[in-house]
Design an enzyme around this catalytic site. Sequence first.
Site, PDB file in Angstrom:
ATOM      1  N   LYS A  11       0.827  -1.199   0.000  1.00 51.32           N
ATOM      2  CA  LYS A  11       0.000   0.000   0.000  1.00 51.32           C
ATOM      3  C   LYS A  11       0.875   1.269   0.000  1.00 51.32           C
ATOM      4  O   LYS A  11       2.082   1.193   0.247  1.00 51.32           O
ATOM      5  CB  LYS A  11      -0.935  -0.038   1.217  1.00 51.32           C
ATOM      6  CG  LYS A  11      -1.938  -1.224   1.205  1.00 51.32           C
ATOM      7  CD  LYS A  11      -2.850  -1.161   2.442  1.00 51.32           C
ATOM      8  CE  LYS A  11      -3.832  -2.312   2.508  1.00 51.32           C
ATOM      9  NZ  LYS A  11      -4.728  -2.195   3.699  1.00 51.32           N
ATOM     10  N   TYR A  51     -12.515  -2.601  -2.851  1.00 53.30           N
ATOM     11  CA  TYR A  51     -13.089  -2.563  -1.504  1.00 53.30           C
ATOM     12  C   TYR A  51     -14.618  -2.496  -1.506  1.00 53.30           C
ATOM     13  O   TYR A  51     -15.220  -2.038  -0.529  1.00 53.30           O
ATOM     14  CB  TYR A  51     -12.502  -1.386  -0.721  1.00 53.30           C
ATOM     15  CG  TYR A  51     -11.085  -1.632  -0.236  1.00 53.30           C
ATOM     16  CD1 TYR A  51     -10.757  -2.799   0.469  1.00 53.30           C
ATOM     17  CD2 TYR A  51     -10.066  -0.703  -0.448  1.00 53.30           C
ATOM     18  CE1 TYR A  51      -9.461  -3.028   0.922  1.00 53.30           C
ATOM     19  CE2 TYR A  51      -8.776  -0.925   0.016  1.00 53.30           C
ATOM     20  CZ  TYR A  51      -8.474  -2.088   0.701  1.00 53.30           C
ATOM     21  OH  TYR A  51      -7.198  -2.314   1.165  1.00 53.30           O
ATOM     22  N   PHE A  59     -15.243   3.595   8.034  1.00 56.63           N
ATOM     23  CA  PHE A  59     -13.907   4.007   7.595  1.00 56.63           C
ATOM     24  C   PHE A  59     -13.734   3.937   6.070  1.00 56.63           C
ATOM     25  O   PHE A  59     -12.635   4.183   5.556  1.00 56.63           O
ATOM     26  CB  PHE A  59     -12.835   3.131   8.277  1.00 56.63           C
ATOM     27  CG  PHE A  59     -13.025   1.644   8.074  1.00 56.63           C
ATOM     28  CD1 PHE A  59     -12.550   0.996   6.942  1.00 56.63           C
ATOM     29  CD2 PHE A  59     -13.707   0.885   9.029  1.00 56.63           C
ATOM     30  CE1 PHE A  59     -12.734  -0.362   6.753  1.00 56.63           C
ATOM     31  CE2 PHE A  59     -13.901  -0.484   8.841  1.00 56.63           C
ATOM     32  CZ  PHE A  59     -13.411  -1.100   7.704  1.00 56.63           C
ATOM     33  N   ARG A  92      -1.034 -14.412   4.642  1.00 57.11           N
ATOM     34  CA  ARG A  92      -1.809 -13.746   5.706  1.00 57.11           C
ATOM     35  C   ARG A  92      -1.051 -13.819   7.038  1.00 57.11           C
ATOM     36  O   ARG A  92      -1.086 -12.889   7.833  1.00 57.11           O
ATOM     37  CB  ARG A  92      -3.202 -14.392   5.874  1.00 57.11           C
ATOM     38  CG  ARG A  92      -4.180 -14.143   4.752  1.00 57.11           C
ATOM     39  CD  ARG A  92      -4.795 -12.761   4.706  1.00 57.11           C
ATOM     40  NE  ARG A  92      -5.654 -12.393   5.800  1.00 57.11           N
ATOM     41  CZ  ARG A  92      -6.426 -11.291   5.798  1.00 57.11           C
ATOM     42  NH1 ARG A  92      -6.466 -10.500   4.722  1.00 57.11           N
ATOM     43  NH2 ARG A  92      -7.147 -10.985   6.831  1.00 57.11           N
ATOM     44  N   THR A  98      -5.366  -7.656  10.802  1.00 57.42           N
ATOM     45  CA  THR A  98      -5.813  -6.412  10.155  1.00 57.42           C
ATOM     46  C   THR A  98      -5.476  -5.182  11.007  1.00 57.42           C
ATOM     47  O   THR A  98      -4.988  -4.179  10.493  1.00 57.42           O
ATOM     48  CB  THR A  98      -7.345  -6.480   9.925  1.00 57.42           C
ATOM     49  OG1 THR A  98      -7.628  -7.676   9.193  1.00 57.42           O
ATOM     50  CG2 THR A  98      -7.844  -5.280   9.157  1.00 57.42           C
ATOM     51  N   ARG A 109       2.511  -6.181   9.404  1.00 60.32           N
ATOM     52  CA  ARG A 109       1.627  -5.146   9.945  1.00 60.32           C
ATOM     53  C   ARG A 109       1.981  -4.794  11.386  1.00 60.32           C
ATOM     54  O   ARG A 109       1.873  -3.641  11.809  1.00 60.32           O
ATOM     55  CB  ARG A 109       0.176  -5.610   9.839  1.00 60.32           C
ATOM     56  CG  ARG A 109      -0.332  -5.611   8.392  1.00 60.32           C
ATOM     57  CD  ARG A 109      -1.627  -6.382   8.261  1.00 60.32           C
ATOM     58  NE  ARG A 109      -2.322  -6.129   7.005  1.00 60.32           N
ATOM     59  CZ  ARG A 109      -3.495  -6.668   6.691  1.00 60.32           C
ATOM     60  NH1 ARG A 109      -4.107  -7.490   7.542  1.00 60.32           N
ATOM     61  NH2 ARG A 109      -4.063  -6.398   5.535  1.00 60.32           N
ATOM     62  N   ASN A 123      -1.991  -0.258   7.398  1.00 62.75           N
ATOM     63  CA  ASN A 123      -1.332  -1.531   7.699  1.00 62.75           C
ATOM     64  C   ASN A 123      -0.448  -2.091   6.588  1.00 62.75           C
ATOM     65  O   ASN A 123      -0.225  -3.292   6.500  1.00 62.75           O
ATOM     66  CB  ASN A 123      -2.367  -2.552   8.191  1.00 62.75           C
ATOM     67  CG  ASN A 123      -3.491  -2.748   7.191  1.00 62.75           C
ATOM     68  OD1 ASN A 123      -3.412  -2.267   6.059  1.00 62.75           O
ATOM     69  ND2 ASN A 123      -4.521  -3.467   7.585  1.00 62.75           N
ATOM     70  N   HIS A 126      -1.845  -5.368   1.640  1.00 61.55           N
ATOM     71  CA  HIS A 126      -3.096  -6.105   1.456  1.00 61.55           C
ATOM     72  C   HIS A 126      -2.725  -7.541   1.127  1.00 61.55           C
ATOM     73  O   HIS A 126      -1.731  -7.790   0.445  1.00 61.55           O
ATOM     74  CB  HIS A 126      -3.905  -5.526   0.291  1.00 61.55           C
ATOM     75  CG  HIS A 126      -5.018  -6.437  -0.134  1.00 61.55           C
ATOM     76  ND1 HIS A 126      -6.223  -6.484   0.525  1.00 61.55           N
ATOM     77  CD2 HIS A 126      -5.075  -7.388  -1.105  1.00 61.55           C
ATOM     78  CE1 HIS A 126      -6.988  -7.412  -0.041  1.00 61.55           C
ATOM     79  NE2 HIS A 126      -6.317  -7.976  -1.031  1.00 61.55           N
ATOM     80  N   GLU A 137      -9.817 -10.606  -7.050  1.00 55.91           N
ATOM     81  CA  GLU A 137      -8.847  -9.517  -6.960  1.00 55.91           C
ATOM     82  C   GLU A 137      -7.765  -9.614  -8.039  1.00 55.91           C
ATOM     83  O   GLU A 137      -7.384  -8.607  -8.634  1.00 55.91           O
ATOM     84  CB  GLU A 137      -8.190  -9.523  -5.573  1.00 55.91           C
ATOM     85  CG  GLU A 137      -9.166  -9.168  -4.462  1.00 55.91           C
ATOM     86  CD  GLU A 137      -8.557  -9.270  -3.072  1.00 55.91           C
ATOM     87  OE1 GLU A 137      -9.197  -8.803  -2.119  1.00 55.91           O
ATOM     88  OE2 GLU A 137      -7.438  -9.818  -2.920  1.00 55.91           O
TER      89      GLU A 137
HETATM   90  P1  IDP Z   1      -7.708  -7.224   5.597  1.00 55.29           P
HETATM   91  O1  IDP Z   1      -6.935  -6.170   4.841  1.00 55.29           O
HETATM   92  O2  IDP Z   1      -6.948  -7.762   6.781  1.00 55.29           O
HETATM   93  O3  IDP Z   1      -8.243  -8.333   4.707  1.00 55.29           O
HETATM   94  P2  IDP Z   1     -10.388  -6.036   5.552  1.00 55.29           P
HETATM   95  O4  IDP Z   1     -11.476  -6.305   6.531  1.00 55.29           O
HETATM   96  O5  IDP Z   1     -10.514  -6.639   4.196  1.00 55.29           O
HETATM   97  O6  IDP Z   1      -8.990  -6.482   6.234  1.00 55.29           O
HETATM   98  O7  IDP Z   1     -10.239  -4.456   5.440  1.00 55.29           O
HETATM   99  C1  IDP Z   1      -9.530  -3.831   4.398  1.00 55.29           C
HETATM  100  C2  IDP Z   1      -8.691  -2.703   4.973  1.00 55.29           C
HETATM  101  O8  IDP Z   1      -9.551  -1.737   5.606  1.00 55.29           O
HETATM  102  C3  IDP Z   1      -7.732  -3.118   6.096  1.00 55.29           C
HETATM  103  O9  IDP Z   1      -6.516  -3.659   5.609  1.00 55.29           O
HETATM  104  C4  IDP Z   1      -7.530  -1.813   6.837  1.00 55.29           C
HETATM  105  O10 IDP Z   1      -6.626  -0.932   6.141  1.00 55.29           O
HETATM  106  C5  IDP Z   1      -8.925  -1.211   6.784  1.00 55.29           C
HETATM  107  N1  IDP Z   1      -9.762  -1.607   7.954  1.00 55.29           N
HETATM  108  C6  IDP Z   1     -10.412  -2.790   8.120  1.00 55.29           C
HETATM  109  N2  IDP Z   1     -11.109  -2.833   9.260  1.00 55.29           N
HETATM  110  C7  IDP Z   1     -10.916  -1.628   9.835  1.00 55.29           C
HETATM  111  C8  IDP Z   1     -11.397  -1.048  11.070  1.00 55.29           C
HETATM  112  O11 IDP Z   1     -12.145  -1.646  11.847  1.00 55.29           O
HETATM  113  N3  IDP Z   1     -10.976   0.211  11.336  1.00 55.29           N
HETATM  114  C9  IDP Z   1     -10.150   0.921  10.512  1.00 55.29           C
HETATM  115  N4  IDP Z   1      -9.676   0.419   9.347  1.00 55.29           N
HETATM  116  C10 IDP Z   1     -10.043  -0.850   9.010  1.00 55.29           C
HETATM  117 MG    MG Z   2      -9.619  -8.216   3.186  1.00 52.97          MG
END
Ligand code: IDP
Ligand code: MG
Length: 168
Positions: A11, A51, A59, A92, A98, A109, A123, A126, A137
Site C-alpha cells: 500500500k 473494496y 472508515f 496472511r 488487520t 503489519r 497496515n 493487502h 482480486e
Molecule cells: P484485511 O486487509 O486484513 O483483509 P479487511 O477487513 O478486508 O482487512 O479491510 C480492508 C482494509 O480496511 C484493512 O486492511 C484496513 O486498512 C482497513 N480496515 C479494516 N477494518 C478496519 C477497522 O475496523 N478500522 C479501521 N480500518 C479498518
Molecule cells: Mg480483506
Amino acid sequence: MKEQATLVIIKPDGLKKSLTGNILTRLSETKLKIIGAKMVKVSKDLAAKHYAHLKEKPFYSELIKYITGRLHGDNRVMALVYWGEDAIAKVRKIAGATNPEEAEPTSIRGAYGRILTSGLYENVVHASSSEEEAEREIKLWFEPDEIVYPLYPIKEITLGRVKKKVWK
Ligand code: IDP
Ligand code: MG
C-alpha cells in the site's frame, strides 16, 4: 494442502516508508513463487471495486483515500501475485492481523503498521483472504498476459485489428 494464488498489494504507506525491499524479503520466507508484479496507479474506480464489500463501513471513505494514495500524496502501489502451496494462509500469517495493534510484532503489519487518528488501520500490505477473493482480486488488478502462469480461463477478443487476451 493446495496450490493457490494470492494477491499482495504494498500500500502507499509501504512505498512512502521505503519498505518495499523489507516486505518482499519477509514474503520470501514463504518460499512461494512471484508470478506477477507491477506498479499500479490506483484510480478511484479500481479502489471502489477492490473494496466494494466494505462500502457500508464507517472508515470506507478514508480507506479509499488511503489506497488511492491521497493520504500519502503518492498514488502508487505495488501489486504482486504469489503462487504455491497454501499461499493464502502463508501470506496472511506473515502480513499479520488487520489491526496493527493486535498484529504479532514480528508480522509485517505488527512491525510497520499504525492506527491513524481518524481510526483507519494503516497496515502497509493487502493480502487476499480466500480463494474466491484472490480470484476476484487478481482478475481485477492483472490482465492475463501480466501473469506468467495460466491461472484462470481466458478468451481472445478483437479490439479494432488488435487481438487481446482478457479474463473469461
Ligand atoms: P484485511 O486487509 O486484513 O483483509 P479487511 O477487513 O478486508 O482487512 O479491510 C480492508 C482494509 O480496511 C484493512 O486492511 C484496513 O486498512 C482497513 N480496515 C479494516 N477494518 C478496519 C477497522 O475496523 N478500522 C479501521 N480500518 C479498518
Ligand atoms: Mg480483506
